[in-house]
Design a protein around this motif. Structure first.
Motif, PDB file in Angstrom:
ATOM      1  N   LYS A 124     -60.248  30.276  -7.020  1.00 59.49           N
ATOM      2  CA  LYS A 124     -59.573  31.555  -7.257  1.00 59.49           C
ATOM      3  C   LYS A 124     -59.450  32.407  -5.997  1.00 59.49           C
ATOM      4  O   LYS A 124     -59.230  33.601  -6.072  1.00 59.49           O
ATOM      5  N   MET A 125     -59.593  31.779  -4.831  1.00 65.53           N
ATOM      6  CA  MET A 125     -59.449  32.506  -3.575  1.00 65.53           C
ATOM      7  C   MET A 125     -58.420  31.789  -2.718  1.00 65.53           C
ATOM      8  O   MET A 125     -58.339  30.566  -2.727  1.00 65.53           O
ATOM      9  N   GLN A 126     -57.637  32.553  -1.978  1.00 64.98           N
ATOM     10  CA  GLN A 126     -56.629  31.960  -1.112  1.00 64.98           C
ATOM     11  C   GLN A 126     -57.152  31.859   0.308  1.00 64.98           C
ATOM     12  O   GLN A 126     -57.862  32.742   0.784  1.00 64.98           O
ATOM     13  N   THR A 127     -56.790  30.759   0.970  1.00 63.99           N
ATOM     14  CA  THR A 127     -57.218  30.497   2.340  1.00 63.99           C
ATOM     15  C   THR A 127     -56.016  30.106   3.175  1.00 63.99           C
ATOM     16  O   THR A 127     -55.209  29.269   2.762  1.00 63.99           O
ATOM     17  N   GLU A 128     -55.892  30.708   4.344  1.00 65.61           N
ATOM     18  CA  GLU A 128     -54.821  30.347   5.266  1.00 65.61           C
ATOM     19  C   GLU A 128     -55.219  29.083   6.019  1.00 65.61           C
ATOM     20  O   GLU A 128     -56.344  28.963   6.490  1.00 65.61           O
ATOM     21  N   ILE A 129     -54.282  28.160   6.143  1.00 67.81           N
ATOM     22  CA  ILE A 129     -54.493  26.933   6.899  1.00 67.81           C
ATOM     23  C   ILE A 129     -53.703  27.060   8.191  1.00 67.81           C
ATOM     24  O   ILE A 129     -52.513  27.380   8.167  1.00 67.81           O
ATOM     25  N   LYS A 130     -54.376  26.815   9.306  1.00 70.56           N
ATOM     26  CA  LYS A 130     -53.754  27.031  10.616  1.00 70.56           C
ATOM     27  C   LYS A 130     -53.516  25.713  11.342  1.00 70.56           C
ATOM     28  O   LYS A 130     -54.238  24.741  11.140  1.00 70.56           O
ATOM     29  N   ALA A 131     -52.505  25.715  12.208  1.00 64.39           N
ATOM     30  CA  ALA A 131     -52.191  24.536  13.016  1.00 64.39           C
ATOM     31  C   ALA A 131     -53.365  24.258  13.958  1.00 64.39           C
ATOM     32  O   ALA A 131     -53.851  25.170  14.627  1.00 64.39           O
TER      33      ALA A 131
END
Length: 163
Positions: A124-131
């Protein structure tokens, strides 16, 4: 062993643990902590305050969800960093199972290291995925709304030799 954790700047962190008690030193300052399992999370007690903490690791990145916030911590082992110098990763992978909720790139697009390329939802949590490095996106294996497992490639970069 002393490691560094990098948020905006590296911090020296040491940990001593005995049963459910631990002391964490951050930049030389000690913080006594008690822990106990709580379902898929860990309950920690610091200065009498109890909080649930979710921790997921992916290689040298530790994703922490606590206190209503989320952090991606880069753990830097000086010896391992020296051994890996010059090696680049070719894909941004899922640190935990979840659902792809947003993509901000497409095949053929150029990305820079650290650029947000996707957003996932897990627990239920959003996570940014980075290059993981600068490069050209070769493929995006999943569509928005698709589920994936831990370690699944979310954005694959063309190999450095092909660029």
């Amino acid at each position: 062993m002393t490691l560094q954790i990098s948020l905006s700047e590296p911090r020296e962190v040491r940990l001593a643990r005995s049963g459910d008690a631990a002391t964490v030193w951050i930049d030389g300052l000690p913080f006594p902590v008690r822990t106990r399992p709580d379902g898929g999370a860990t309950e920690i007690t610091i200065d009498g305050r109890r909080e649930k903490v979710w921790v997921v690791t992916d290689r040298d990145t530790v994703f922490v969800h606590a206190f209503g916030r989320a952090w991606a911590l880069d753990v830097i082992n000086p010896l391992e960093a020296k051994l890996r110098e010059g090696q680049g990763a070719d894909s941004a992978t899922a640190p935990m199972p979840g659902v792809l909720v947003a993509l901000s790139t497409e095949p053929g697009a150029e990305v820079v290291e650290g650029q947000v390329v996707a957003v996932i939802e897990s627990m239920k949590m959003q996570t940014e995925i980075k290059a993981p490095r600068a490069g050209v996106v070769e493929r995006v294996p999943l569509a928005v709304g698709e589920s994936f497992g831990q370690g699944a490639p979310l954005v694959v970069l063309a190999s450095e030799e092909a660029e």
